[in-house]
Design an enzyme around this catalytic site. Structure first.
Site, PDB file in Angstrom:
ATOM      1  N   CYS A  58       2.909  -3.459   3.959  1.00  0.00           N
ATOM      2  CA  CYS A  58       2.124  -2.348   4.373  1.00  0.00           C
ATOM      3  C   CYS A  58       3.356  -1.693   5.599  1.00  0.00           C
ATOM      4  CB  CYS A  58       0.850  -2.433   4.614  1.00  0.00           C
ATOM      5  SG  CYS A  58       0.508  -3.491   5.949  1.00  0.00           S
ATOM      6  N   GLY A  59       2.406  -0.501   6.316  1.00  0.00           N
ATOM      7  CA  GLY A  59       3.170   0.065   7.097  1.00  0.00           C
ATOM      8  C   GLY A  59       3.561  -0.810   8.401  1.00  0.00           C
ATOM      9  N   THR A  60       2.642  -1.470   8.963  1.00  0.00           N
ATOM     10  CA  THR A  60       3.034  -2.667  10.185  1.00  0.00           C
ATOM     11  C   THR A  60       3.363  -4.223   9.502  1.00  0.00           C
ATOM     12  OG1 THR A  60       0.800  -2.974  10.153  1.00  0.00           O
ATOM     13  CG2 THR A  60       1.947  -1.438  11.767  1.00  0.00           C
ATOM     14  N   GLY A  97      -1.829  -5.394   8.757  1.00  0.00           N
ATOM     15  CA  GLY A  97      -3.150  -5.562   7.747  1.00  0.00           C
ATOM     16  C   GLY A  97      -2.936  -6.566   6.604  1.00  0.00           C
ATOM     17  N   MET A  98      -1.791  -6.463   6.022  1.00  0.00           N
ATOM     18  CA  MET A  98      -1.379  -7.245   4.646  1.00  0.00           C
ATOM     19  C   MET A  98      -1.794  -8.740   5.134  1.00  0.00           C
ATOM     20  SD  MET A  98      -1.138  -6.034   1.869  1.00  0.00           S
ATOM     21  CE  MET A  98      -0.553  -4.750   0.705  1.00  0.00           C
ATOM     22  N   HIS A 121       8.595 -24.827   8.601  1.00  0.00           N
ATOM     23  CA  HIS A 121       7.491 -25.522   9.385  1.00  0.00           C
ATOM     24  C   HIS A 121       6.282 -25.215   8.871  1.00  0.00           C
ATOM     25  CE1 HIS A 121      10.292 -26.347  13.115  1.00  0.00           C
ATOM     26  NE2 HIS A 121      10.918 -26.758  11.915  1.00  0.00           N
ATOM     27  N   ARG A 171       6.140 -34.155   9.996  1.00  0.00           N
ATOM     28  CA  ARG A 171       4.860 -33.767  10.834  1.00  0.00           C
ATOM     29  C   ARG A 171       4.431 -32.349  10.608  1.00  0.00           C
ATOM     30  NH1 ARG A 171       9.967 -32.758  13.118  1.00  0.00           N
ATOM     31  NH2 ARG A 171      10.218 -30.767  14.312  1.00  0.00           N
ATOM     32  N   HIS A 172       5.085 -31.337  10.082  1.00  0.00           N
ATOM     33  CA  HIS A 172       4.676 -30.394   9.727  1.00  0.00           C
ATOM     34  C   HIS A 172       3.725 -30.330   8.515  1.00  0.00           C
ATOM     35  CE1 HIS A 172       7.600 -28.903  12.220  1.00  0.00           C
ATOM     36  NE2 HIS A 172       8.707 -29.401  11.484  1.00  0.00           N
ATOM     37  N   ASP A 191       0.955  -1.045   0.030  1.00  0.00           N
ATOM     38  CA  ASP A 191      -0.015  -0.082  -0.100  1.00  0.00           C
ATOM     39  C   ASP A 191       0.930   1.199   0.184  1.00  0.00           C
ATOM     40  OD1 ASP A 191       0.849   0.180   2.583  1.00  0.00           O
ATOM     41  OD2 ASP A 191      -0.995   0.284   3.753  1.00  0.00           O
TER      42      ASP A 191
HETATM   43  C1  RB5 Z   1      -1.796   2.816   6.446  1.00  0.00           C
HETATM   44  O1  RB5 Z   1      -1.675   3.778   7.188  1.00  0.00           O
HETATM   45  C2  RB5 Z   1      -1.517   1.702   7.465  1.00  0.00           C
HETATM   46  O2  RB5 Z   1      -2.869   1.471   8.201  1.00  0.00           O
HETATM   47  C3  RB5 Z   1      -1.213   0.283   6.574  1.00  0.00           C
HETATM   48  O3  RB5 Z   1       0.048   0.503   5.792  1.00  0.00           O
HETATM   49  C4  RB5 Z   1      -0.934  -0.905   7.591  1.00  0.00           C
HETATM   50  O4  RB5 Z   1       0.142  -0.552   8.443  1.00  0.00           O
HETATM   51  C5  RB5 Z   1      -2.105  -1.560   7.991  1.00  0.00           C
HETATM   52  O5  RB5 Z   1      -1.888  -2.715   8.727  1.00  0.00           O
END
Ligand code: RB5
Length: 149
Positions: free
Chosen positions: A65-67, A70-71, A98, A132-133, A8
């Site tokens: 994405c930022g963190t 979300g993806m 695994h 096993r995996h 994103d």
């Molecule tokens: C976008 O601002 C941020 O929410 C997105 O990149 C992501 O971190 C969501 O999980």
């Protein structure tokens, strides 16, 4: 090997950096967007890239994405997708070994380019151990088919 890559607006810069890295490694990729820093919705790009994995058009997808969270959540809603958010090489190694993960998600606001490249390399070069995996992956698939409420 061919992979899909998507991000994103929070992941677009890291996506470009990783594409350069993939070019250096001569690994073919499909860029599923986004292409600018204009605000957009990460599920749209997760779905587009994971569809290529489901259809067997690529081996893996990399979603940024930022963190990376979300993806990861969006990707794991799709049948047959096993997406792993990795912020270290150890996790990247073991999620291939695994979990037979077929999608890597990364947080562009969490890790730098150098670490992201190492995580990506570890993921792409990894091998599923089976045994096993494989039994556990089958159980994950059963959960996927049983739990439509
Ligand atoms: C976008 O601002 C941020 O929410 C997105 O990149 C992501 O971190 C969501 O999980």
């Amino acid at each position: 090997m061919k992979i899909a890559i998507a991000g994103d607006h929070g992941g677009v810069a890291l996506k470009s950096a990783l594409e350069k890295h993939l070019d250096d490694r001569q690994i073919e990729y499909v860029d599923c967007g986004t292409y600018t820093e204009e605000s957009c919705d990460y599920p749209d790009f997760a779905e587009k890239a994971c569809r290529l994995v489901q259809e067997g058009k690529v081996t893996y997808a990399v979603l940024i994405c930022g963190t990376g969270i979300g993806m990861s959540i969006a990707a794991n809603k799709m049948r047959g997708i096993r997406a792993a958010l990795c912020g270290d090489e150890f996790s990247a190694h073991y999620t291939r070994a695994h979990n037979d993960a077929n999608v890597l998600t990364l947080g562009a606001r969490v890790i730098g380019v150098g670490l992201a490249e190492r995580i990506l390399d570890t993921f792409l070069d990894g091998t599923f151990e089976g045994g096993r995996h494989a039994r556990r992956i089958e159980k994950i698939k059963e959960i996927e088919t049983k739990n439509h409420v």
